[in-house]
Design an enzyme around this catalytic site. Structure first.
Site, PDB file in Angstrom:
ATOM      1  CE1 TYR A  74      -8.039   0.618  10.111  1.00 27.58           C
ATOM      2  CE2 TYR A  74      -8.172   1.418  12.371  1.00 27.58           C
ATOM      3  CZ  TYR A  74      -7.520   1.372  11.141  1.00 27.58           C
ATOM      4  OH  TYR A  74      -6.347   2.076  10.976  1.00 27.58           O
ATOM      5  CG  ASP A  89      -6.951  -7.401  -3.413  1.00 29.05           C
ATOM      6  OD1 ASP A  89      -6.719  -7.003  -2.240  1.00 29.05           O
ATOM      7  OD2 ASP A  89      -8.056  -7.857  -3.778  1.00 29.05           O
ATOM      8  CB  VAL A  90      -2.649  -6.995   0.730  1.00 28.15           C
ATOM      9  CG1 VAL A  90      -1.496  -6.124   0.265  1.00 28.15           C
ATOM     10  CG2 VAL A  90      -3.753  -6.181   1.384  1.00 28.15           C
ATOM     11  N   GLY A 121       0.813  -1.231   0.000  1.00 25.31           N
ATOM     12  CA  GLY A 121       0.000   0.000   0.000  1.00 25.31           C
ATOM     13  C   GLY A 121       0.833   1.262   0.000  1.00 25.31           C
ATOM     14  CG  ASN A 125       1.132   1.378   4.890  1.00 18.91           C
ATOM     15  OD1 ASN A 125       0.987   2.151   5.815  1.00 18.91           O
ATOM     16  ND2 ASN A 125       0.629   1.623   3.678  1.00 18.91           N
ATOM     17  CB  SER A 148       0.256   4.173  -4.515  1.00 15.50           C
ATOM     18  OG  SER A 148      -1.008   3.798  -4.035  1.00 15.50           O
ATOM     19  CB  ALA A 176      -8.491  -5.968  11.343  1.00 14.60           C
ATOM     20  CE  LYS A 177      -4.980  -1.157  11.076  1.00 15.37           C
ATOM     21  NZ  LYS A 177      -3.883  -1.362  10.121  1.00 15.37           N
ATOM     22  CB  SER A 197      -4.750   1.411  14.575  1.00 16.90           C
ATOM     23  OG  SER A 197      -5.520   2.464  15.114  1.00 16.90           O
TER      24      SER A 197
HETATM   25  N1  LIG Z   1      -4.268   7.655   9.079  1.00 21.65           N
HETATM   26  C1  LIG Z   1      -4.336   7.307  10.360  1.00 21.65           C
HETATM   27  O1  LIG Z   1      -4.696   8.120  11.232  1.00 21.65           O
HETATM   28  C2  LIG Z   1      -3.959   5.924  10.793  1.00 21.65           C
HETATM   29  C3  LIG Z   1      -3.949   5.655  12.158  1.00 21.65           C
HETATM   30  C4  LIG Z   1      -3.597   4.386  12.595  1.00 21.65           C
HETATM   31  C5  LIG Z   1      -3.249   3.407  11.679  1.00 21.65           C
HETATM   32  N2  LIG Z   1      -3.283   3.699  10.352  1.00 21.65           N
HETATM   33  C6  LIG Z   1      -2.912   2.611   9.446  1.00 21.65           C
HETATM   34  O2  LIG Z   1      -1.862   3.024   8.604  1.00 21.65           O
HETATM   35  C7  LIG Z   1      -1.938   2.325   7.361  1.00 21.65           C
HETATM   36  C8  LIG Z   1      -1.922   3.330   6.218  1.00 21.65           C
HETATM   37  O3  LIG Z   1      -3.041   4.168   6.356  1.00 21.65           O
HETATM   38  P1  LIG Z   1      -3.198   5.569   5.605  1.00 21.65           P
HETATM   39  O4  LIG Z   1      -3.734   6.523   6.606  1.00 21.65           O
HETATM   40  O5  LIG Z   1      -1.986   5.902   4.854  1.00 21.65           O
HETATM   41  O6  LIG Z   1      -4.415   5.194   4.636  1.00 21.65           O
HETATM   42  P2  LIG Z   1      -4.657   5.429   3.091  1.00 21.65           P
HETATM   43  O7  LIG Z   1      -6.073   5.043   2.872  1.00 21.65           O
HETATM   44  O8  LIG Z   1      -4.197   6.769   2.663  1.00 21.65           O
HETATM   45  O9  LIG Z   1      -3.679   4.346   2.412  1.00 21.65           O
HETATM   46  C9  LIG Z   1      -3.914   2.981   2.517  1.00 21.65           C
HETATM   47  C10 LIG Z   1      -3.158   2.288   1.413  1.00 21.65           C
HETATM   48  O10 LIG Z   1      -3.476   0.902   1.437  1.00 21.65           O
HETATM   49  C11 LIG Z   1      -3.762   0.490   0.126  1.00 21.65           C
HETATM   50  N3  LIG Z   1      -4.679  -0.642   0.125  1.00 21.65           N
HETATM   51  C12 LIG Z   1      -5.924  -0.684   0.664  1.00 21.65           C
HETATM   52  N4  LIG Z   1      -6.480  -1.877   0.442  1.00 21.65           N
HETATM   53  C13 LIG Z   1      -5.568  -2.615  -0.253  1.00 21.65           C
HETATM   54  C14 LIG Z   1      -5.557  -3.922  -0.787  1.00 21.65           C
HETATM   55  N5  LIG Z   1      -6.590  -4.760  -0.647  1.00 21.65           N
HETATM   56  N6  LIG Z   1      -4.446  -4.327  -1.424  1.00 21.65           N
HETATM   57  C15 LIG Z   1      -3.385  -3.519  -1.569  1.00 21.65           C
HETATM   58  N7  LIG Z   1      -3.341  -2.268  -1.098  1.00 21.65           N
HETATM   59  C16 LIG Z   1      -4.423  -1.826  -0.453  1.00 21.65           C
HETATM   60  C17 LIG Z   1      -4.368   1.701  -0.548  1.00 21.65           C
HETATM   61  O11 LIG Z   1      -4.266   1.604  -1.957  1.00 21.65           O
HETATM   62  C18 LIG Z   1      -3.513   2.815   0.029  1.00 21.65           C
HETATM   63  O12 LIG Z   1      -2.335   2.975  -0.719  1.00 21.65           O
HETATM   64  C19 LIG Z   1      -3.212   1.486   7.423  1.00 21.65           C
HETATM   65  O13 LIG Z   1      -2.895   0.172   7.808  1.00 21.65           O
HETATM   66  C20 LIG Z   1      -4.010   2.172   8.517  1.00 21.65           C
HETATM   67  O14 LIG Z   1      -4.915   1.300   9.122  1.00 21.65           O
HETATM   68  C21 LIG Z   1      -3.621   4.924   9.879  1.00 21.65           C
END
Ligand SMILES: NC(=O)c1ccc[n+]([C@@H]2O[C@H](COP(=O)([O-])OP(=O)(O)OC[C@H]3O[C@@H](n4cnc5c(N)ncnc54)[C@H](O)[C@@H]3O)[C@@H](O)[C@H]2O)c1
Length: 250
Positions: free
Chosen positions: A158, A66-67, A15, A93, A17, A161-162, A145
């Site tokens: 969510y 797709d993970v 993930g 990620n 991008s 899962a976490k 998280s």
């Molecule tokens: N943003 C926050 O506040 C926050 C807080 C705690 C944890 N997180 C965790 O951090 C990680 C990144 O989150 P983010 O905020 O950058 O979110 P985001 O939505 O901006 O990015 C998530 C990425 O995961 C990819 N993705 C989603 N489903 C996928 C799949 N099935 N196969 C391949 N790629 C897939 C998306 O394309 C994207 O690039 C996640 O695991 C999220 O749970 C985020």
């Protein structure tokens, strides 16, 4: 300025991008690693990051994966091993949210989140375990998280899962320690990305106000901790969950 030297290392980041993943990719590439990453939908964005990283002297290769798809994850990891000859670190990620109160949460929203955020991590860990075991070295960093620890109304899928990632991290750390493979989990609090962009301005402000540091994290602040866990500087840490949350979950 690069904080860690990852020259010659090969890292896989799922993930990568956008959001936190993009920042992890950019950080590791700037620190000398060859990065293999995945995108889910946005090929143009992955291309643009690849070009930008290359302009700065770094290397990232993206593939559409797709993970949640077992075969796709295995094929991707096999491809990296074939091309790079090794995998020094995996960063799980990729993640999604499908929020809703339990009375209104569909089984699909439950299953999709568990499949991507937990089962997808299992697929990736299982796929890298063999090459890392034969190398007798490796790092796995799972992005959890703080809601996996403290829960959150509207996020039973969510947060489950976490929370599952915590058990996975600790069990795998025990399983792989004898092969010098270290497995840790980072639990971010509130990071401003597309994922949290769904919140209203009022919700964002209320959230920031509740954080001792009174602000959200930047994606770079998460990426630098990932880099630490992938570096030689963390060689005696395994099975840990580190909150990177501005003090929110103390
Ligand atoms: N943003 C926050 O506040 C926050 C807080 C705690 C944890 N997180 C965790 O951090 C990680 C990144 O989150 P983010 O905020 O950058 O979110 P985001 O939505 O901006 O990015 C998530 C990425 O995961 C990819 N993705 C989603 N489903 C996928 C799949 N099935 N196969 C391949 N790629 C897939 C998306 O394309 C994207 O690039 C996640 O695991 C999220 O749970 C985020």
């Amino acid at each position: 300025m690069a904080a860690f030297d990852h020259t010659g290392k090969v890292f896989v980041v799922t993930g990568g991008s956008r959001g936190i993943g993009e920042s992890i990719v950019r950080t590791l590439a700037a620190e000398g690693a060859t990065v293999y990453s995945t995108y889910n939908a946005n090929a143009e964005r992955a291309q643009a990051i690849t070009a930008d990283v290359a302009e700065r002297g770094g290397t990232v290769h993206y593939q559409s994966v797709d993970v949640a798809n077992e075969d796709a994850v295995k094929a991707f990891v096999d491809h990296v091993v074939q091309q790079a000859g090794r995998i020094d670190g995996l960063v799980n990620n990729a993640g999604i949210t499908r929020d809703g109160l339990i009375m209104r949460m569909s089984s699909k929203d439950w299953n999709d989140v568990l499949q991507t955020n937990l089962t997808g991590v299992f697929y990736a860990c299982r796929a890298v375990a063999r090459p890392m075991m034969s190398q007798r070295t490796g790092r796995i960093v799972n992005i959890g998280s703080i809601v996996g620890l403290g829960g959150n109304a509207g996020q039973v899928n969510y947060s489950s899962a976490k929370a599952g990632l915590v058990g996975l991290t600790r069990s795998l750390a025990r399983e792989l320690a004898s092969r010098n493979i270290l497995v840790n989990c980072i639990a971010p609090g509130y990071v401003e990305t597309d994922m949290t962009d769904k919140l209203t301005e009022d919700q964002k402000k209320a959230f920031s106000d509740s954080i001792p540091l009174k602000r959200s994290a930047t994606a770079e602040e998460i990426a630098s901790v990932v880099s630490f866990f992938l570096s030689d500087r963390s060689s005696y840490i395994t099975g840990q969950v580190l909150n990177v949350d501005g003090g929110l979950a103390m």
